[in-house]
Design an enzyme around this catalytic site. Structure first.
Site: not given
Ligand SMILES: Cc1cc2nc3c(=O)[nH]c(=O)nc-3n(C[C@H](O)[C@H](O)[C@H](O)COP(=O)(O)OP(=O)(O)OC[C@H]3O[C@@H](n4cnc5c(N)ncnc54)[C@H](O)[C@@H]3O)c2cc1C
Length: 471
Positions: A100, A48, A42-43, A438, A35, A16, A264, A51, A207, A184, A443, A178, A180
């Site tokens: 990025y 993502c 995370t992604c 087909h 950052e 985001g 969670g 993974k 769930r 996975e 299909e 339990g 996703y």
């Molecule tokens: C194992 C796993 C698998 C996933 N698989 C999928 C998938 O297949 N498809 C999918 O759509 N989504 C998936 N997700 C979810 C997806 O990763 C998140 O929804 C997405 O990354 C959210 O984006 P974001 O920008 O909100 O936060 P993030 O991508 O988590 O980014 C937040 C960033 O802020 C930084 N930060 C935090 N606090 C501070 C601070 N105080 N100062 C400076 N930096 C800070 C963190 O280091 C991080 O880099 C998965 C998540 C996990 C954990």
């Protein structure tokens, strides 16, 4: 008007934050992003992307086995090397993180590699003590895995943050949860050769997903050798015999090398100074926002997992983009959080969009269900005991397709495309009017509930060489 150091300060360079920063800068805003870990969030770094790479790695095991049915003779079952996978993954996520960063720099965004917290409504404090004033502040800090339940020894467990980079490949692993992510990783590690036990409080996996799909995923995990323990909780983790031992609420004890807790994630709002700036949080600690991602404080916004709306990367990206357009593009944009396709990358995978049968029945008076469960063509020669399950949830009064759920190969790809139809308000009659392609699994979706659909299934289930004649 008061002068600020920047027009927009973004805390967190994840899905985001990066999108919001880049688009805002493109609109001419002066933007800084902080950052504390690695650009990409995370992604890219531990969600993502790595993974899905590990899911691909795990599926070769099935491919090697299936090949024999198609005439291939492998001299011996190929061997898997964990270290090589971890290294290859690291190269790819480093490349992506670099891209990025480059995109942000090209857009003119200043990146500071540090933790940032709110000082007040218009300023942010960096770890070195520097305070930056900003006209607008965006909180895009994501979420963090929780180590729950709070049992003795939980600090010995890993989460999804650590699982990608384990020093040693675990021979035995207990996965708690339990949802996703737990599902996975159970699917991945079982296929790579780990003896996996998956423990969860619930009566079934996943769930919130459609019940028929949950059953299908449950069966597939069991077939892959995952030992599933429902209505069970870990009670303690301790070191034993050079590894770990997990005590369970059913009295069992399991020896393993790793315990992964995937019960969670919590919005990353702790210690961020939000309360000091007057920003309201919900009881789970998520930042409360309106449809434009604005908090109760006029200058502070939040997008992505930290708002705990729909915790997926494309959603965070869309919210970040919309916010930049709203603040600097002269185009106020709200994000609609319905009919979002999603997937569970177990094997076979689950792709879904729209309402589950359960959710639809709670809203609509008449709900029609169309299902197909069949053996995919590939499995007829490979001999793999695999089922593809498809399900359409339809509003019986308007004929509108409310939900599509698929368990099978390429289900996630199908769900992405079906989401367009569902979003456009497609009716079951539109599906029926669409010509089948087909031979595909997809299909089935345009012949569900018709005589032809039954016919195709009968032919496929009869296996190769079945007489093909119009019934
Ligand atoms: C194992 C796993 C698998 C996933 N698989 C999928 C998938 O297949 N498809 C999918 O759509 N989504 C998936 N997700 C979810 C997806 O990763 C998140 O929804 C997405 O990354 C959210 O984006 P974001 O920008 O909100 O936060 P993030 O991508 O988590 O980014 C937040 C960033 O802020 C930084 N930060 C935090 N606090 C501070 C601070 N105080 N100062 C400076 N930096 C800070 C963190 O280091 C991080 O880099 C998965 C998540 C996990 C954990």
């Amino acid at each position: 008007m008061k002068d600020f150091d920047v027009d927009l300060f973004v805390i967190g360079a994840g899905s985001g934050g990066v999108r919001a920063a880049r688009i805002a800068a493109g609109h001419g805003a002066k933007v800084m992003v902080a950052e504390e870990f690695r650009v990409g969030g995370t992604c890219v770094i531990r969600g993502c992307v790595p993974k899905k790479l590990y899911v691909y790695a795990s599926r070769f095991a099935d491919a090697f086995e299936d090949a024999a049915g198609f005439g291939w003779q492998l001299p011996q079952m190929p061997r898997f090397g964990w270290r090589a996978l971890v290294d290859a993954k690291e190269r790819e996520i480093s490349r992506l993180s670099g891209l990025y960063r480059l995109n942000l720099e090209h857009a003119g965004v200043a990146i500071v590699a540090t933790r940032a917290v709110l000082e007040d409504r218009h300023s942010v404090r960096l770890a070195d003590g520097r305070v930056v004033s900003a006209r607008h502040i965006l909180v895009a800090t994501g979420a963090r895995p929780v180590l729950e339940p709070a049992i003795p020894g939980r600090e010995l467990a890993i989460t999804s943050n650590e699982v990608f980079d384990l020093e040693k490949f675990p021979e035995r692993m207990v996965i708690v949860g339990g949802g996703y992510i737990a599902v996975e990783f159970a699917s991945v590690f079982a296929r790579l050769g780990t003896k996996v036990t998956q423990v969860m409080r619930a009566e079934n996996v996943l769930r919130g997903f459609d019940d028929d799909m949950r059953e299908g995923v449950h069966d597939a995990l069991a077939k892959a050798g995952v030992k599933l323990l429902f209505a069970t909780l870990p009670t303690r983790i301790e070191k034993a015999d050079g590894g770990l031992r997990v005590g369970l609420s059913n009295g069992e004890e399991i020896a393993c090398e790793e315990v992964m807790i995937a019960t969670g994630r919590k919005p990353a709002t702790a210690g961020l100074g939000l309360e000091k700036a007057g920003v309201e949080l919900d009881p789970l600690g998520a930042v409360k926002v309106d449809a434009y991602s604005k908090t109760n404080v006029d200058s502070i916004y939040a997008v992505g997992d930290v708002t705990n709306r729909v915790n997926l990367t494309p959603v965070a990206i869309r919210e970040g983009h919309a916010l930049a357009d709203t603040l600097f593009g002269g185009k106020p944009t709200a994000v609609v959080h319905t009919d979002i396709p999603t997937a569970v990358f177990a094997t076979p995978e689950l792709g879904t969009v729209g309402l589950t049968e359960h959710a639809a029945r709670a809203i609509f008076a008449i709900v029609d269900i169309y299902t197909a469960s069949f053996r995919p063509l590939k499995a007829t020669l490979s001999g793999r005991a695999e089922k593809t399950i498809m399900k359409l949830v339809v509003d019986g009064e308007t004929d509108r397709v409310l939900g599509v759920h698929i368990l099978g190969e390429a289900a996630a790809e199908m769900a992405q495309l079906l989401a367009i139809a569902v979003k456009m308000g497609a009716r079951k009659a539109d599906f029926d009017a669409t010509m089948a392609l087909h031979p595909t699994a997809a299909e089935e979706l345009v012949t569900l509930g018709t005589r032809a659909a039954r016919y195709e299934r009968e032919v496929l289930e009869a296996g190769p060489g079945a007489a093909v004649a119009e019934p």
